[in-house]
Design a protein around this motif. Structure first.
Motif, PDB file in Angstrom:
ATOM      1  N   ARG A 151     -36.974  16.580  36.014  1.00 33.35           N
ATOM      2  CA  ARG A 151     -38.041  17.088  36.886  1.00 33.35           C
ATOM      3  C   ARG A 151     -38.013  18.610  36.914  1.00 33.35           C
ATOM      4  O   ARG A 151     -38.659  19.225  37.741  1.00 33.35           O
ATOM      5  CB  ARG A 151     -37.860  16.542  38.295  1.00 33.35           C
ATOM      6  N   HIS A 152     -37.247  19.189  36.008  1.00 39.08           N
ATOM      7  CA  HIS A 152     -37.078  20.639  35.969  1.00 39.08           C
ATOM      8  C   HIS A 152     -37.773  21.218  34.741  1.00 39.08           C
ATOM      9  O   HIS A 152     -38.083  20.497  33.796  1.00 39.08           O
ATOM     10  CB  HIS A 152     -35.588  20.982  35.933  1.00 39.08           C
ATOM     11  N   LYS A 153     -38.008  22.510  34.796  1.00 35.67           N
ATOM     12  CA  LYS A 153     -38.635  23.212  33.677  1.00 35.67           C
ATOM     13  C   LYS A 153     -37.564  23.547  32.635  1.00 35.67           C
ATOM     14  O   LYS A 153     -36.483  24.016  32.976  1.00 35.67           O
ATOM     15  CB  LYS A 153     -39.308  24.510  34.141  1.00 35.67           C
ATOM     16  N   PRO A 154     -37.872  23.323  31.366  1.00 38.55           N
ATOM     17  CA  PRO A 154     -36.931  23.711  30.317  1.00 38.55           C
ATOM     18  C   PRO A 154     -36.947  25.224  30.139  1.00 38.55           C
ATOM     19  O   PRO A 154     -37.904  25.897  30.530  1.00 38.55           O
ATOM     20  CB  PRO A 154     -37.487  23.007  29.080  1.00 38.55           C
ATOM     21  N   CYS A 155     -35.881  25.753  29.562  1.00 38.97           N
ATOM     22  CA  CYS A 155     -35.817  27.207  29.340  1.00 38.97           C
ATOM     23  C   CYS A 155     -35.547  27.544  27.876  1.00 38.97           C
ATOM     24  O   CYS A 155     -35.279  28.688  27.538  1.00 38.97           O
ATOM     25  CB  CYS A 155     -34.753  27.832  30.250  1.00 38.97           C
ATOM     26  N   MET A 156     -35.608  26.536  27.002  1.00 39.09           N
ATOM     27  CA  MET A 156     -35.276  26.716  25.589  1.00 39.09           C
ATOM     28  C   MET A 156     -36.382  26.117  24.738  1.00 39.09           C
ATOM     29  O   MET A 156     -36.971  25.091  25.104  1.00 39.09           O
ATOM     30  CB  MET A 156     -33.952  26.001  25.307  1.00 39.09           C
ATOM     31  N   ASP A 157     -36.625  26.709  23.605  1.00 37.99           N
ATOM     32  CA  ASP A 157     -37.572  26.180  22.642  1.00 37.99           C
ATOM     33  C   ASP A 157     -36.941  24.982  21.920  1.00 37.99           C
ATOM     34  O   ASP A 157     -35.773  25.047  21.512  1.00 37.99           O
ATOM     35  CB  ASP A 157     -37.925  27.290  21.639  1.00 37.99           C
ATOM     36  N   ALA A 158     -37.688  23.908  21.767  1.00 43.63           N
ATOM     37  CA  ALA A 158     -37.154  22.696  21.127  1.00 43.63           C
ATOM     38  C   ALA A 158     -36.717  22.957  19.689  1.00 43.63           C
ATOM     39  O   ALA A 158     -35.686  22.434  19.246  1.00 43.63           O
ATOM     40  CB  ALA A 158     -38.188  21.574  21.169  1.00 43.63           C
TER      41      ALA A 158
END
Length: 175
Positions: A151-158
């Motif tokens: 439920r959190h925002k990611p901070c890294m590019d996949a």
């Protein structure tokens, strides 16, 4: 706890850097915990991932490089290969995309929601990755991991995250 975990909530323990716990109240008045990234620490994390990939480091090589550069943890100690592996493989920072779904599904993990719900809008959560034995956390086999969108925002590019994971596959010695 399993129900909360399956819904992407943070269910305990200290989150990995750059995340911190954040209490929220849902529309039905229930209190839950999620995680949120500190943006300056998130940029440090992204820089670490880029450095690892750009120099094609092994874990040992990366540890040595960081020591030579004087880079230390927040507790002012040098990074160990164990710490670096944990940082470079943590899934929380990466968006829950179909490619990340495939990465964990191919490992044999328990995927708690269908692939079409992995739209990249949130980060990834993994439960059951470790178990505690004799006061030490021991990595479980991937077949025991439960993986779902958080439920959190990611901070890294996949793509960057997957590049690091592929690099680990290149640094394996044949026995």
């Amino acid at each position: 706890m399993i129900g909360l975990a399956g819904n992407g909530w943070w269910v305990g323990g200290n989150p990995p850097k750059p995340y911190y716990r954040k209490r929220i109240t849902t529309a039905d008045g229930k209190h839950h915990v999620t995680i949120e990234a500190d943006e300056s620490e998130a940029e440090d994390l992204r820089s670490m991932y880029r450095m690892f990939v750009d120099h094609s480091f092994s874990l040992q090589g990366f540890e040595s490089y960081l020591k030579r550069q004087g880079v230390k943890t927040s507790t002012v100690k040098f990074f160990s290969t164990v710490q670096l592996h944990k940082i470079l493989t943590m899934p929380y920072c990466v968006p829950a995309t179909p490619e990340i779904y495939d990465f964990y599904s191919d490992k044999g993990c328990i995927m708690t929601v269908p692939r079409d719900q992995w739209d990249g809008s949130t980060g990834v959560m993994i439960y059951g990755r470790t178990t505690e034995r004799s006061k030490k956390h021991v990595l479980q086999p991937p077949e025991k991991w439960q993986v779902c969108p958080g439920r959190h925002k990611p901070c890294m590019d996949a793509d960057l995250w997957l590049s690091v994971q592929r690099q680990f596959g290149h640094n394996i010695f044949d026995k």
